[in-house]
Design a protein around this motif. Sequence first.
Motif, PDB file in Angstrom:
ATOM      1  N   ASP A  95      54.640  22.581  56.306  1.00 15.15           N
ATOM      2  CA  ASP A  95      55.467  21.605  55.600  1.00 15.15           C
ATOM      3  C   ASP A  95      55.160  20.226  56.175  1.00 15.15           C
ATOM      4  OD1 ASP A  95      56.584  23.685  54.347  1.00 15.15           O
ATOM      5  OD2 ASP A  95      58.643  23.356  55.076  1.00 15.15           O
ATOM      6  N   ASP A  97      57.313  17.839  56.632  1.00 13.86           N
ATOM      7  CA  ASP A  97      58.475  17.171  57.231  1.00 13.86           C
ATOM      8  C   ASP A  97      58.610  17.431  58.734  1.00 13.86           C
ATOM      9  OD1 ASP A  97      59.137  19.797  57.165  1.00 13.86           O
ATOM     10  OD2 ASP A  97      60.843  19.584  55.824  1.00 13.86           O
ATOM     11  N   GLN A  99      59.080  20.131  60.202  1.00 15.98           N
ATOM     12  CA  GLN A  99      59.933  21.266  60.568  1.00 15.98           C
ATOM     13  C   GLN A  99      59.073  22.419  61.068  1.00 15.98           C
ATOM     14  OE1 GLN A  99      62.551  21.596  56.983  1.00 15.98           O
ATOM     15  NE2 GLN A  99      64.154  21.616  58.522  1.00 15.98           N
ATOM     16  N   ARG A 162      58.829  31.363  58.207  1.00 14.22           N
ATOM     17  CA  ARG A 162      58.487  30.101  57.574  1.00 14.22           C
ATOM     18  C   ARG A 162      57.171  30.294  56.823  1.00 14.22           C
ATOM     19  NH1 ARG A 162      61.754  26.019  57.608  1.00 14.22           N
ATOM     20  NH2 ARG A 162      59.944  24.682  57.411  1.00 14.22           N
TER      21      ARG A 162
HETATM   22 MG    MG Z   1      61.785  21.165  55.360  1.00 13.06          MG
END
Ligand code: MG
Length: 313
Positions: A95, A97, A99, A162
């Motif tokens: 991702d 961002d 994360q 994830r």
């Molecule tokens: Mg995220």
Amino acid sequence: MEQLSIVVPCYNEEEAIPIFYRETLKAVEPLKDELEVEFCFVDDGSRDGTLKSIKKLCEMDERVHFVSFSRNFGKEAGLYAGLQAASGDYVATMDVDLQDPPRLLPEMYRIIKDSVGKEDYDCVATRRVTRKGEPPIRSFFARLFYKMINRMSDTEIVDGARDYRFMSRKMVDAILQDQEYNRFTKGIYSWVGFRTKWLEFENVERSVGETKWSFWKLFLYSIDGILAYSTMPLSIASVLGIGFCGVSFIGMLVVILRALIFGDPVAGWPSLVTIIVFLGGIQLLCLGIIGLYIAKTYLETKRRPIYIVRERR
Ligand code: MG
Ligand code: UDP
């Protein structure tokens, strides 16, 4: 030298992209003598300056590539496009961002390298062990979803997994072979098999911007996941049908015997109405379940492309 492609789906992430790029390069710095890195950004039909942000990186760094969609096709389509565009011996999906902590990349590479001739891992996957910083109600339903889907499906879907993975070319090619339209990537990873090493980490909050997943979107996504990896809802519908047949048969016997023994006073229509409404509800529910599977089959048989490209480099 071996090559690593980093696949990053982005939707309205103009601010996150430069931060991500900087942090990731910093993280893979220790591997610079062993691994060449390329970036495959996927702009999933963003409405903000995401594409501009990516192009700016392209001008500075020729290791940056991108695929830009004609509209928003969803993260699953983005991952697929990114995997197709990636040419490396290894591919990491992340991702944008932050994360998915980039600091794990060297560790992931080491694990695969060190396992050659021993465990022979083709994939290092990650799961977060905490859901800190997430609304509690969201965590609750997430847990419930994982419990349900794992009971219903043969394909294991790991709780907290994830989409942050480090994979060998072999595994990526296997994933690309699966060209289904209704993509549920968490399931596909597990379905293709291969030996996977799990790394755990604590939840990290988003660097900038906000989550693209509303509760409703997640709910629909979880139904997609169940439909894609289990036909148990259909069995449940059938079992319900059989169950109610049995109950009604017993009810019939009771009614006949009672009429023979005590006569037949006209009474009990309210209870009759409730029973009819109840059964009507169950019937609609079961029809709905069947309908969902038919709808999925319908979309799948159209063989529409998974995504449409507007621009790429
Ligand atoms: Mg995220
Ligand atoms: N994303 C995407 N298309 C979408 C929604 C999300 O490519 O339609 C990307 C997004 O830019 C991010 C990743 O998928 O890189 C995860 O999204 P997000 O952080 O919003 O999800 P969360 O971490 O909250 O589950």
